[in-house]
Design a protein around this motif. Structure first.
Motif, short mmCIF file in Angstrom:
data_model
loop_
_atom_site.label_atom_id
_atom_site.label_comp_id
_atom_site.label_asym_id
_atom_site.label_seq_id
_atom_site.Cartn_x
_atom_site.Cartn_y
_atom_site.Cartn_z
N THR A 55 32.71 35.90 42.09
CA THR A 55 32.31 37.49 42.56
C THR A 55 32.37 38.17 41.35
OG1 THR A 55 34.25 37.30 43.89
CG2 THR A 55 32.43 36.10 44.61
N HIS A 56 33.28 37.63 40.79
CA HIS A 56 33.82 38.86 39.38
C HIS A 56 34.67 38.34 38.44
CE1 HIS A 56 36.57 40.39 42.30
NE2 HIS A 56 38.28 40.62 41.45
N ALA A 57 34.97 38.48 37.55
CA ALA A 57 35.41 38.00 36.81
C ALA A 57 37.18 38.57 36.14
CB ALA A 57 34.71 38.40 34.97
N HIS A 58 37.71 39.13 37.47
CA HIS A 58 39.22 39.23 37.25
C HIS A 58 39.47 37.55 37.35
CE1 HIS A 58 39.22 43.93 38.57
NE2 HIS A 58 38.76 43.81 37.63
N ILE A 59 40.63 37.71 36.44
CA ILE A 59 40.88 36.55 36.22
C ILE A 59 42.05 35.97 37.74
CG2 ILE A 59 43.77 37.30 35.97
CD1 ILE A 59 44.79 35.39 33.95
N ASP A 60 42.17 35.54 38.96
CA ASP A 60 42.14 35.47 39.98
C ASP A 60 41.54 34.69 40.37
OD1 ASP A 60 42.30 38.21 40.17
OD2 ASP A 60 42.42 38.85 42.36
N HIS A 61 40.14 35.68 40.41
CA HIS A 61 38.83 34.91 40.70
C HIS A 61 38.30 34.04 39.82
CE1 HIS A 61 38.14 37.20 44.37
NE2 HIS A 61 39.14 38.12 43.32
N ILE A 62 38.40 33.87 38.75
CA ILE A 62 38.03 33.64 37.56
C ILE A 62 38.10 31.82 36.70
CG2 ILE A 62 37.54 35.18 35.72
CD1 ILE A 62 34.60 34.54 34.88
N MET A 88 38.33 40.90 27.20
CA MET A 88 39.69 41.71 28.27
C MET A 88 40.69 40.84 28.45
SD MET A 88 39.21 44.76 30.79
CE MET A 88 41.00 44.74 31.30
N MET A 89 40.67 39.08 28.48
CA MET A 89 41.05 38.55 29.21
C MET A 89 42.33 37.70 28.84
SD MET A 89 40.76 36.73 32.15
CE MET A 89 38.95 36.88 32.18
N ASP A 90 42.76 37.90 27.52
CA ASP A 90 43.99 38.40 26.96
C ASP A 90 45.24 39.29 27.86
OD1 ASP A 90 44.02 36.15 25.73
OD2 ASP A 90 43.99 37.13 23.31
N MET A 91 44.29 40.76 28.19
CA MET A 91 44.92 41.68 28.49
C MET A 91 45.93 41.49 30.64
SD MET A 91 43.42 45.53 28.96
CE MET A 91 43.72 45.84 27.28
N GLN A 92 44.30 41.09 31.30
CA GLN A 92 44.14 40.47 32.43
C GLN A 92 46.12 39.42 32.30
OE1 GLN A 92 41.26 39.85 35.10
NE2 GLN A 92 39.31 40.75 33.11
N ALA A 93 45.64 38.09 32.07
CA ALA A 93 47.06 37.66 31.61
C ALA A 93 47.98 38.38 31.70
CB ALA A 93 46.66 36.31 30.80
N GLY A 94 47.95 39.67 30.66
CA GLY A 94 49.69 40.23 30.45
C GLY A 94 50.08 40.83 31.75
N TRP A 95 48.77 41.33 32.30
CA TRP A 95 49.34 42.14 33.54
C TRP A 95 50.41 41.00 34.48
CZ3 TRP A 95 43.82 44.29 33.93
CH2 TRP A 95 43.17 45.45 33.67
N LEU A 96 49.61 39.92 34.35
CA LEU A 96 50.58 38.72 35.41
C LEU A 96 51.20 38.41 34.81
CD1 LEU A 96 47.29 37.78 37.67
CD2 LEU A 96 48.60 40.16 37.54
N PRO A 101 43.72 32.22 30.35
CA PRO A 101 42.62 31.04 30.53
C PRO A 101 41.33 30.59 29.96
CG PRO A 101 42.23 32.47 32.61
CD PRO A 101 43.69 33.09 31.52
N GLU A 102 40.44 29.63 29.41
CA GLU A 102 39.27 29.71 28.64
C GLU A 102 38.37 30.04 29.90
OE1 GLU A 102 36.48 25.67 26.99
OE2 GLU A 102 38.06 25.49 27.76
N THR A 103 37.46 30.68 28.63
CA THR A 103 36.59 31.20 30.17
C THR A 103 35.54 31.48 29.00
OG1 THR A 103 37.30 33.83 29.14
CG2 THR A 103 38.10 32.93 30.96
N ALA A 104 33.98 31.62 29.68
CA ALA A 104 32.59 31.69 28.40
C ALA A 104 31.98 32.62 28.62
CB ALA A 104 32.23 30.39 28.36
#
Length: 210
Positions: A55-62, A88-96, A101-104
């Motif tokens: 539904t959207h590309a926040h780390i907890d969903h994707i 900005m997945m590195d930043m998202q992961a850093g917040w938590l 994770p691997e994304t594409a």
């Protein structure tokens, strides 16, 4: 029809597994984490995964989508307006405090009006920017159900203070896209309990005046 929704990951994202027993096929929506559990359940049910919908590309969903793709071969679909979130997945992961994770990029774009899902249980994509630019909801009209991601919750709406969020846009998305659905439509949000469009129309404090 098989319909199972269960929380995954540290932020307890609602992941939904929908299956057609006769066809032996399934879709999974928002596989943010706990991929072993999701893949194991597909195996227990004897279902082949046809689509991974996000539904959207926040780390907890994707966050677990690529791992699930590698296990099952199923393509990943999300709205391309959320590619900046992937960047900005590195930043998202850093917040938590999590590993990145691997994304594409998506295998298919969840654009407005696209039909996805299973042959007997199709869904129409509703583009609902506001929580993120690429946020979508999935309207299963024959089932009188919408999977709302983090756009609409029971008694609340998605936060708009993260990058890509916009309060005006999320209110407009809810007012024009979700409140246009029948009151009896069941809402499965990205976190927390299910609700209905009618309940939110009449009691959600964020939607007064819509």
């Amino acid at each position: 029809m098989i319909l199972e929704t269960f929380p995954v990951g540290p932020l307890r994202c609602n992941c939904t597994l929908m299956g057609d027993e006769e066809a032996g096929e399934a879709i999974v929506i928002d596989p943010g984490d706990d991929i072993g559990r999701i893949e194991g359940r597909l195996t227990e049910l004897g279902l082949k995964l046809k689509q991974i919908l996000v539904t959207h590309a926040h780390i907890d969903h994707i966050g677990g989508a690529m791992k699930l793709k590698r296990l099952t071969g199923a393509p990943i679909f999300y709205n391309e307006d959320d590619l900046p979130q992937i960047g900005m997945m590195d930043m998202q992961a850093g917040w938590l405090g999590m590993a990145t994770p691997e994304t594409a990029p998506p295998d298919g774009n969840l654009s407005e009006g696209l039909t996805v899902g299973l042959a007997r249980y199709p869904a129409q994509v509703l583009h609902t920017p506001g929580h993120t630019e690429g946020s979508v909801c999935l309207h299963f009209a024959p089932l009188k159900m919408v999977i709302a991601g983090d756009t609409l919750f029971a008694g609340s709406i998605g936060r708009t203070d993260l990058p890509g969020g916009n309060t005006h846009k999320i209110i407009d998305s809810i007012g024009t896209r979700l409140l246009a659905l029948p009151d009896e439509t069941r809402v499965l949000p990205g976190h927390g309990p299910a609700t209905t469009i009618g309940a939110e129309r009449y009691s959600n404090p964020f939607l007064r005046g819509l």
